[in-house]
Every structure is written in structure tokens, then in C-alpha cells.
Design an enzyme around this catalytic site. Structure first.
Site, short mmCIF file in Angstrom:
data_model
loop_
_atom_site.label_atom_id
_atom_site.label_comp_id
_atom_site.label_asym_id
_atom_site.label_seq_id
_atom_site.Cartn_x
_atom_site.Cartn_y
_atom_site.Cartn_z
N CYS A 118 -0.38 4.00 7.97
CA CYS A 118 -0.97 5.01 7.08
C CYS A 118 -1.28 6.33 7.77
CB CYS A 118 -2.24 4.45 6.44
SG CYS A 118 -1.97 2.90 5.55
N HIS A 257 -6.83 9.96 3.99
CA HIS A 257 -5.91 8.90 3.57
C HIS A 257 -6.50 8.20 2.35
CE1 HIS A 257 -3.49 5.40 3.30
NE2 HIS A 257 -4.36 4.60 3.89
N ASN A 287 -2.84 3.05 -2.66
CA ASN A 287 -2.62 3.32 -1.24
C ASN A 287 -1.12 3.34 -0.99
OD1 ASN A 287 -2.33 3.26 1.53
ND2 ASN A 287 -3.89 1.69 1.88
#
Length: 330
Positions: A118, A257, A287
């Protein structure tokens, strides 16, 4: 910790792509032991996008790249480097960057993948900046793309409700119009690698005919990931501000994020930034791992939240464990 500083670098174009197919929490209720209320209260996510059958991470990256090139006013043939962040590549070999290069009609560019999970986009900014420092004539296409819904265990409601597919892209050059990359910091701790894993590599190989085990899919220790994510995202954000003589008051917008609303809120609290200066869109996309931050940048620009003249703080964390922060002045 690695840092890039005092190197002129412009992020000239931004693009993002999300698949047409949308999977809402109510859709998940039909085949996962969960509810919209359970997902929303724990994560803030209401829906996520899913790649169609036959559509892969390279396809999403290519679409995002086309938009980024158009935004930068550039043609594919001007690109000298294609670097791609992903933890869900089309193949182990060839790398996805080469596939994107071919789909864009680029010939002869340096092309490679890297995996910082990520944190991929911020890691990619650091690499792109280093390339431009070594080769001022370089024109770097950075893509971040994920096909995470292909690697989810739909029987595990603690992970399958979190992730979606998508891609983001940017063009980085030494000069020209665009956002100034003021600074970027990246760090990692491999001792925490077991907290978030996707198997299927040489550690957990699979032969034809083998049953697919749980270790082939995303596995995560959510409680520990939360703790380390909040601590490290906040700390590296404070570090990148301090080394540039800035405080959070000098930042107009924070783009973290998009993993979990609770994580985002906790990081905001630690940084002392009001919620209205933290951009959140995970309720729409879930996500998307490496694609999360560039997708959020493109979305914030499209919605008029991110405007010229604003200084933006990017903050990321991901499997590895990796984390990073960057300052962009639009």
C-alpha cells in the site's frame, strides 16, 4: 529510512481508473457472513470496484496511464521509464510495467515492477525522483495498480470486505508544469512482514491440481496492523514536515492511504489536523493498496477539493511493513 531532497522534480500529470463493476456492502451480504452496518461501522467502506473477467492489473494501469499522459499533455512515445507499483501483478514474469509499456505503444523504455504494497505510490515517487536526479532528461511514468479482489478469501469477512481494484498514474519530470515534489521519505521494518501477507510465491508454491490454501489469499492481523500503521504514518509525516521546517498548519490537505476510516482518524488525531483537511474516499473505493493514494489525488482534484497553490501531505503504510510520506505543492 531513505529520503529524497533538494532535487527538482515535477509531478506533471495524474490519472486514475476504477472498474465499472461495483460491489456494495449489500451485495456482500448475499454471500459473506456480514452486514452493511458491520462493515461501515468498523471500516467506513460502503462499496468497492471489481475488475471484470478477463481484465487485469495491467489493463487498469494502462487506462490510468492514458489519463495521466493526457493531463500532462504528453504522448506515450515521450516516456523513458515505466515503473509500476503492485502486489497483484498479472504474472510473476513478465513484469506488469512491460505489459503496460506494450499496451501504450511505448518502445525501448526502462520498465520494471516493485512491491511496497500500500506504500507503493510514495515509494514510486522516491524512485522516480532518483531517476530524474540521475537523468534530468528522463520522463517517468509511475503507475500503481491492484487486482486485489482476485486474491481474497470470501469466507474471511475480516479481509474480503476491505479491498477493491483500481489504478492510479502520474508522470514525473525534472521540469515543466505540475506539482512540485518537495520531499519524500520512505521506511520499512521486515520484522513485521508476517502481519500482512499474500502467499503464492516460492515460499508457498502451488502446482497444477493442488487445492488453493488460505495462505494464497490476503491474510492480516488487523489489530497489530492498526497499531503499527497509525504510529508509523504519523511519525514519518512529522519527520518529513520537520526536516522541511514545516508544521501541519503549513499543509492545506492530507491525503492518507485509504485503508480504514479508524486508521485515518487516528493518524489525523496524532498529527493534530482537523478532519475537514483530511481527504477520505474509501467509502467509494475501499482499500486499493498501491492505487489508493494516486486514486485519491485524482478524485480530490476532480471534486475541487485539491486546488492549485495547495501543499499536500501524502501518508502511507503497507505490507512489508512499509511506510512513507511525501510533500507535494500544487
Amino acid at each position: 529510512m531513505t529520503a529524497s531532497r533538494d532535487i527538482a522534480c515535477r509531478v506533471r500529470g495524474f490519472g486514475a481508473y476504477t472498474p465499472v463493476d461495483v460491489l456494495t456492502n449489500f451485495d456482500l451480504e448475499k454471500f459473506v457472513e456480514t452486514t452493511d452496518e458491520w462493515i461501515t461501522t468498523r471500516t467506513g467502506i460502503r462499496q468497492r470496484h471489481r475488475l471484470a473477467e478477463g481484465q487485469n492489473a495491467s489493463d487498469a494501469a494502462t487506462e490510468a496511464a492514458r489519463l495521466a499522459l493526457a493531463d500532462a499533455g504528453m504522448e506515450p512515445g515521450e516516456i523513458t521509464h515505466v515503473i509500476n507499483a503492485t502486489c497483484t501483478p498479472d504474472y510473476l514474469c513478465p513484469n506488469t510495467a512491460c505489459l503496460v509499456e506494450a499496451k501504450l505503444g511505448i518502445m525501448g523504455a526502462m520498465a520494471f515492477d516493485f512491491n511496497a504494497a500500500c506504500s507503493g505510490y510514495v515509494y514510486g515517487l522516491s524512485m522516480a525522483r532518483a531517476i530524474v536526479a540521475a537523468q534530468p532528461e528522463a520522463r517517468v511514468l509511475l503507475t500503481a495498480t491492484e487486482a486485489l479482489t482476485r486474491r481474497l478469501n470470501w469466507a474471511d469477512r475480516t479481509t474480503c470486505v476491505l479491498f477493491g481494484d483500481g489504478a492510479g498514474a502520474s508522470v514525473i519530470t525534472a521540469e515543466g508544469e505540475g506539482a512540485l515534489l518537495e520531499d519524500v521519505l520512505c521506511a520499512s521494518d521486515g520484522n513485521l512482514g508476517g502481519l500482512l501477507t499474500i502467499g503464492g510465491g516460492t515460499h508457498t508454491p502451488y502446482a497444477k491440481g493442488d487445492p488453493v490454501g488460505e495462505d494464497f489469499f490476503v491474510q492480516m492481523n488487523g489489530r497489530d496492523v492498526f497499531k503499527h500503521a497509525v504510529r508509523n504514518m504519523a511519525a514519518i509525516s512529522q519527520d518529513v514536515l520537520a526536516r522541511n521546517g514545516l508544521t501541519i498548519d503549513d499543509v492545506a490537505l492530507v491525503i492518507p492511504h485509504q485503508a480504514n476510516l479508524r486508521i485515518i482518524e487516528a493518524v489525523g488525531d496524532r498529527l493534530g489536523v482537523p478532519a475537514e483537511r483530511v481527504f477520505v474516499n474509501l467509502h467509494e473505493f475501499g482499500n486499493t493498496s498501491a492505487a489508493s493514494v494516486p486514486l485519491a489525488i485524482a478524485d480530490a482534484r476532480a471534486k475541487g477539493v485539491l486546488r492549485p497553490g495547495m501543499r499536500v501531505l501524502l501518508a502511507t503504510f503497507g505490507g512489508g511493513f512499509t511506510w512513507g510520506a511525501a510533500l507535494l505543492h500544487f
